[in-house]
Write a protein that holds these residues in place. Structure first.
Motif, PDB file in Angstrom:
ATOM      1  N   LEU A  48       6.827 -17.390  25.262  1.00  0.00           N
ATOM      2  CA  LEU A  48       8.216 -17.067  24.983  1.00  0.00           C
ATOM      3  C   LEU A  48       8.314 -15.912  23.990  1.00  0.00           C
ATOM      4  N   ARG A  49       7.449 -15.922  22.965  1.00  0.00           N
ATOM      5  CA  ARG A  49       7.431 -14.835  21.982  1.00  0.00           C
ATOM      6  C   ARG A  49       7.049 -13.520  22.654  1.00  0.00           C
ATOM      7  N   GLN A  50       6.037 -13.528  23.529  1.00  0.00           N
ATOM      8  CA  GLN A  50       5.629 -12.324  24.247  1.00  0.00           C
ATOM      9  C   GLN A  50       6.752 -11.811  25.151  1.00  0.00           C
ATOM     10  N   TYR A  51       7.429 -12.722  25.806  1.00  0.00           N
ATOM     11  CA  TYR A  51       8.537 -12.357  26.697  1.00  0.00           C
ATOM     12  C   TYR A  51       9.656 -11.681  25.906  1.00  0.00           C
ATOM     13  N   ARG A  52      10.011 -12.257  24.770  1.00  0.00           N
ATOM     14  CA  ARG A  52      11.063 -11.681  23.937  1.00  0.00           C
ATOM     15  C   ARG A  52      10.656 -10.312  23.398  1.00  0.00           C
ATOM     16  N   PHE A  53       9.419 -10.183  22.942  1.00  0.00           N
ATOM     17  CA  PHE A  53       8.943  -8.909  22.405  1.00  0.00           C
ATOM     18  C   PHE A  53       8.974  -7.821  23.483  1.00  0.00           C
ATOM     19  N   ALA A  54       8.567  -8.157  24.702  1.00  0.00           N
ATOM     20  CA  ALA A  54       8.597  -7.190  25.800  1.00  0.00           C
ATOM     21  C   ALA A  54      10.038  -6.789  26.133  1.00  0.00           C
ATOM     22  N   ALA A  55      10.965  -7.745  26.072  1.00  0.00           N
ATOM     23  CA  ALA A  55      12.370  -7.435  26.355  1.00  0.00           C
ATOM     24  C   ALA A  55      12.943  -6.514  25.281  1.00  0.00           C
TER      25      ALA A  55
END
Length: 83
Positions: A48-55
């Motif tokens: 979830l953290r990786q997904y948010r950072f990419a967004a």
């Protein structure tokens, strides 16, 4: 409580769906979607953290491109068009 019987279809109607009227976010759509994908697991906190950072990175890239285009337009107006 027994289900009510549906009225018969009008003449010429074969009962086929022409346009699917399911709307994302409606409760009955989510129930159908969850039944269709029973093996789907929620994201882990790291994912979830990786997904948010990419967004956030993608949003900042778009903002940077639009900002650069606006800056170039202002520079063009100042040094070329309005001289």
């Amino acid at each position: 409580m027994a289900r009510q019987k549906r009225p018969p279809l009008p003449e010429g109607d074969d009962g086929k769906t022409i346009a699917n009227m399911d709307v994302d976010g409606m409760p009955w759509f989510l129930e159908k979607k969850n039944q269709a994908e029973p093996g789907r697991e929620p994201l882990s906190p790291e994912q979830l953290r990786q997904y948010r950072f990419a967004a956030v990175k993608a949003g900042l890239l778009v903002a940077l491109v639009f900002g650069a285009a606006f800056g170039l337009f202002i520079a063009f107006c100042d040094f070329v068009w309005f001289k």
